[in-house]
Design a protein around this motif. Structure first.
Motif, PDB file in Angstrom:
ATOM      1  N   PHE A   4       0.821  -1.207   0.000  1.00 31.07           N
ATOM      2  CA  PHE A   4       0.000   0.000   0.000  1.00 31.07           C
ATOM      3  C   PHE A   4       0.857   1.260   0.000  1.00 31.07           C
ATOM      4  CE2 PHE A   4      -3.333  -2.902   1.720  1.00 31.07           C
ATOM      5  CZ  PHE A   4      -4.268  -2.682   0.722  1.00 31.07           C
ATOM      6  N   VAL A   5       2.025   1.204   0.622  1.00 27.42           N
ATOM      7  CA  VAL A   5       2.924   2.361   0.573  1.00 27.42           C
ATOM      8  C   VAL A   5       3.398   2.596  -0.854  1.00 27.42           C
ATOM      9  CG1 VAL A   5       5.184   3.210   1.305  1.00 27.42           C
ATOM     10  CG2 VAL A   5       3.652   2.188   2.984  1.00 27.42           C
ATOM     11  N   ALA A   6       3.767   1.505  -1.558  1.00 29.05           N
ATOM     12  CA  ALA A   6       4.178   1.644  -2.959  1.00 29.05           C
ATOM     13  C   ALA A   6       3.044   2.190  -3.812  1.00 29.05           C
ATOM     14  CB  ALA A   6       4.654   0.293  -3.500  1.00 29.05           C
ATOM     15  N   LEU A   7       1.819   1.726  -3.555  1.00 34.88           N
ATOM     16  CA  LEU A   7       0.670   2.247  -4.299  1.00 34.88           C
ATOM     17  C   LEU A   7       0.446   3.728  -3.991  1.00 34.88           C
ATOM     18  CD1 LEU A   7      -1.762   1.688  -6.148  1.00 34.88           C
ATOM     19  CD2 LEU A   7      -3.057   1.121  -4.090  1.00 34.88           C
ATOM     20  N   LEU A   8       0.662   4.125  -2.730  1.00 31.03           N
ATOM     21  CA  LEU A   8       0.504   5.528  -2.357  1.00 31.03           C
ATOM     22  C   LEU A   8       1.478   6.417  -3.126  1.00 31.03           C
ATOM     23  CD1 LEU A   8      -0.739   7.715  -0.538  1.00 31.03           C
ATOM     24  CD2 LEU A   8       1.001   7.140   1.170  1.00 31.03           C
ATOM     25  N   PHE A   9       2.724   5.975  -3.231  1.00 31.87           N
ATOM     26  CA  PHE A   9       3.704   6.744  -4.006  1.00 31.87           C
ATOM     27  C   PHE A   9       3.295   6.840  -5.473  1.00 31.87           C
ATOM     28  CE2 PHE A   9       6.962   5.677  -0.644  1.00 31.87           C
ATOM     29  CZ  PHE A   9       7.074   6.988  -0.192  1.00 31.87           C
ATOM     30  N   SER A  10       2.731   5.750  -5.977  1.00 35.20           N
ATOM     31  CA  SER A  10       2.297   5.761  -7.372  1.00 35.20           C
ATOM     32  C   SER A  10       1.160   6.756  -7.585  1.00 35.20           C
ATOM     33  CB  SER A  10       1.862   4.357  -7.780  1.00 35.20           C
ATOM     34  OG  SER A  10       1.461   4.327  -9.127  1.00 35.20           O
ATOM     35  N   LEU A  11       0.177   6.769  -6.694  1.00 31.52           N
ATOM     36  CA  LEU A  11      -0.946   7.695  -6.835  1.00 31.52           C
ATOM     37  C   LEU A  11      -0.536   9.138  -6.527  1.00 31.52           C
ATOM     38  CD1 LEU A  11      -3.767   5.565  -5.139  1.00 31.52           C
ATOM     39  CD2 LEU A  11      -3.340   5.875  -7.581  1.00 31.52           C
ATOM     40  N   PHE A  12       0.518   9.303  -5.743  1.00 30.61           N
ATOM     41  CA  PHE A  12       0.985  10.648  -5.390  1.00 30.61           C
ATOM     42  C   PHE A  12       1.449  11.429  -6.615  1.00 30.61           C
ATOM     43  CE2 PHE A  12       4.239  13.637  -3.834  1.00 30.61           C
ATOM     44  CZ  PHE A  12       3.477  14.334  -2.893  1.00 30.61           C
ATOM     45  N   THR A  13       1.775  10.727  -7.688  1.00 33.60           N
ATOM     46  CA  THR A  13       2.236  11.417  -8.910  1.00 33.60           C
ATOM     47  C   THR A  13       1.155  12.315  -9.490  1.00 33.60           C
ATOM     48  OG1 THR A  13       1.566   9.514 -10.258  1.00 33.60           O
ATOM     49  CG2 THR A  13       3.826   9.552  -9.458  1.00 33.60           C
ATOM     50  N   PHE A  62      -4.666 -19.379  -6.587  1.00 33.08           N
ATOM     51  CA  PHE A  62      -4.576 -17.998  -6.129  1.00 33.08           C
ATOM     52  C   PHE A  62      -5.069 -17.890  -4.690  1.00 33.08           C
ATOM     53  CE2 PHE A  62      -2.902 -16.184  -9.710  1.00 33.08           C
ATOM     54  CZ  PHE A  62      -3.039 -14.804  -9.783  1.00 33.08           C
ATOM     55  N   THR A  63      -4.303 -17.202  -3.866  1.00 31.73           N
ATOM     56  CA  THR A  63      -4.726 -16.891  -2.512  1.00 31.73           C
ATOM     57  C   THR A  63      -5.211 -15.444  -2.448  1.00 31.73           C
ATOM     58  OG1 THR A  63      -2.535 -16.138  -1.810  1.00 31.73           O
ATOM     59  CG2 THR A  63      -2.988 -18.498  -1.625  1.00 31.73           C
ATOM     60  N   THR A  64      -5.701 -15.034  -1.281  1.00 31.97           N
ATOM     61  CA  THR A  64      -6.111 -13.636  -1.103  1.00 31.97           C
ATOM     62  C   THR A  64      -4.942 -12.690  -1.335  1.00 31.97           C
ATOM     63  OG1 THR A  64      -7.843 -14.266   0.461  1.00 31.97           O
ATOM     64  CG2 THR A  64      -7.083 -11.989   0.527  1.00 31.97           C
ATOM     65  N   TYR A 115      -2.398  -8.470  -4.403  1.00 34.68           N
ATOM     66  CA  TYR A 115      -1.153  -8.029  -5.044  1.00 34.68           C
ATOM     67  C   TYR A 115      -1.375  -7.762  -6.529  1.00 34.68           C
ATOM     68  CZ  TYR A 115       3.518  -8.228  -7.049  1.00 34.68           C
ATOM     69  OH  TYR A 115       4.658  -7.941  -7.751  1.00 34.68           O
ATOM     70  N   THR A 116      -2.082  -8.651  -7.200  1.00 39.07           N
ATOM     71  CA  THR A 116      -2.326  -8.462  -8.633  1.00 39.07           C
ATOM     72  C   THR A 116      -3.131  -7.198  -8.891  1.00 39.07           C
ATOM     73  OG1 THR A 116      -2.297 -10.867  -8.962  1.00 39.07           O
ATOM     74  CG2 THR A 116      -3.296  -9.535 -10.692  1.00 39.07           C
ATOM     75  N   LEU A 117      -4.128  -6.924  -8.043  1.00 34.40           N
ATOM     76  CA  LEU A 117      -4.934  -5.718  -8.201  1.00 34.40           C
ATOM     77  C   LEU A 117      -4.086  -4.460  -8.030  1.00 34.40           C
ATOM     78  CD1 LEU A 117      -7.650  -4.247  -8.475  1.00 34.40           C
ATOM     79  CD2 LEU A 117      -7.965  -4.561  -6.004  1.00 34.40           C
ATOM     80  N   LEU A 118      -3.284  -4.426  -6.973  1.00 33.09           N
ATOM     81  CA  LEU A 118      -2.443  -3.241  -6.738  1.00 33.09           C
ATOM     82  C   LEU A 118      -1.389  -3.077  -7.825  1.00 33.09           C
ATOM     83  CD1 LEU A 118      -1.909  -3.432  -2.863  1.00 33.09           C
ATOM     84  CD2 LEU A 118      -3.725  -2.314  -4.155  1.00 33.09           C
TER      85      LEU A 118
END
Length: 309
Positions: free
Chosen positions: A220-229, A268-270, A275-278
């Motif tokens: 989620f931190v990596a996704l946050l940096f991505s959306l921060f752009t 596939f697990t949860t 992970y695939t969605l993010l």
């Protein structure tokens, strides 16, 4: 809003006890079958006490336990040598002490100290939010229900409070008894063989959130940096592109760390789904940043007379 929604979903999955492991298949000895075999069969009471877990590895479905297994029956109906041939389904007896025999009022009580290695065929579809049911199935391959069958009460199965179960806590225990039908030939039912069985099941719930935090917080931190752009100025194309690349690279690299923690399964697990969605969201952000950069460069930043074509 997104953070609150994610936290609500995670909290529900974390505190809701829902094991998905298959229960051992046991055919119950109903009244009709009891009427057929009551003049020939012996009833053997059983029980088990788990003293400790030498190996408690749910991620790899491997357990080694030290336990006491006992049997009680009429002395004139069953021989101790027959009882001693008990075994565990999907398990292996590593050590077994000689039977400790006591006789009182024509009833024989035998107990064995055993070390057992068991695989319980666990399901990991909800990892790391999974709960588990670990089952120990005792059988005797040298008799049929027509000769003897096992019975058990829930009070005859217990687990030592000092038994090490890592970051898992015991929710409850359960027992069942009956027989298994081994169909040796599907086209000829006369070749079917029945074996008496008794099952001891323990329900375990996760007692901590360590794996959940380690797996999902970096994602989620990596996704946050991505959306921060998207909060950066349109003129700062280089930094927006560099940050989206860094977030996508971090998410791809972290997959190798997650893989070491996860159980070895082919479905596939949860964790895989989240992970695939993010990862797809981060990839879309990266592609959008490329499109925005190209639009700024060739759509507005360069006049038509300066275009190379």
């Amino acid at each position: 809003v997104a953070a609150v929604g994610i936290l609500a979903c995670f909290s529900r999955a974390l505190y809701q006890f829902r094991p998905v492991d298959a229960e051992p298949h046991v055919e119950l000895i109903d009244m009709a079958m009891r009427k057929r075999i009551r003049n020939f069969t012996s009833v053997v009471r059983t029980g088990m006490y788990i003293k400790n877990f030498e190996v408690f590895d749910i991620s790899h479905d491997r357990f080694i336990i030290g336990a006491v297994v006992w049997f009680e029956f009429n002395t004139d109906e069953v021989m101790p040598e027959t009882i001693e041939k008990f075994s565990f389904v999907n398990g292996k007896i590593l050590d077994k002490s000689p039977g400790d025999i006591r006789v009182q009022n024509n009833r024989m009580f035998i107990k064995y100290d055993v070390r057992i290695e068991v695989k319980s065929q666990l399901a990991y579809h909800r990892y790391p939010f999974d709960d588990h049911r670990i089952s120990f199935v005792v059988t005797n391959n040298y008799v049929t229900p027509s000769e003897l069958y096992f019975t058990v009460d829930n009070s005859s199965f217990d687990l030592a409070e000092s038994a090490f179960t890592a970051h898992w806590q015991v929710i409850d225990k359960d027992t069942s008894w009956g027989y298994n039908n081994l169909g040796l030939d599907q086209n000829d039912r006369t070749k079917s063989v029945n074996r008496p069985v008794v099952t001891y099941s323990v329900n375990f719930s996760k007692a901590g959130i360590r794996h959940i935090v380690i797996i999902f917080i970096p994602l989620f931190v990596a996704l946050l940096f991505s959306l921060f752009t998207f909060l950066m100025g349109l003129s700062d194309a280089f930094n927006r592109f560099r940050l989206s690349v860094g977030a996508l690279t971090a998410m791809l690299s972290y997959r190798f760390i997650i893989e070491r923690m996860m159980p070895r399964v082919g479905y596939f697990t949860t964790t895989d789904s989240v992970y695939t969605l993010l990862l797809m969201i981060s990839l879309c952000v990266f592609i959008m940043q490329i499109g925005i950069s190209l639009y700024n460069t060739y759509g507005k930043g360069v006049s038509k007379k300066d275009e190379p074509w």
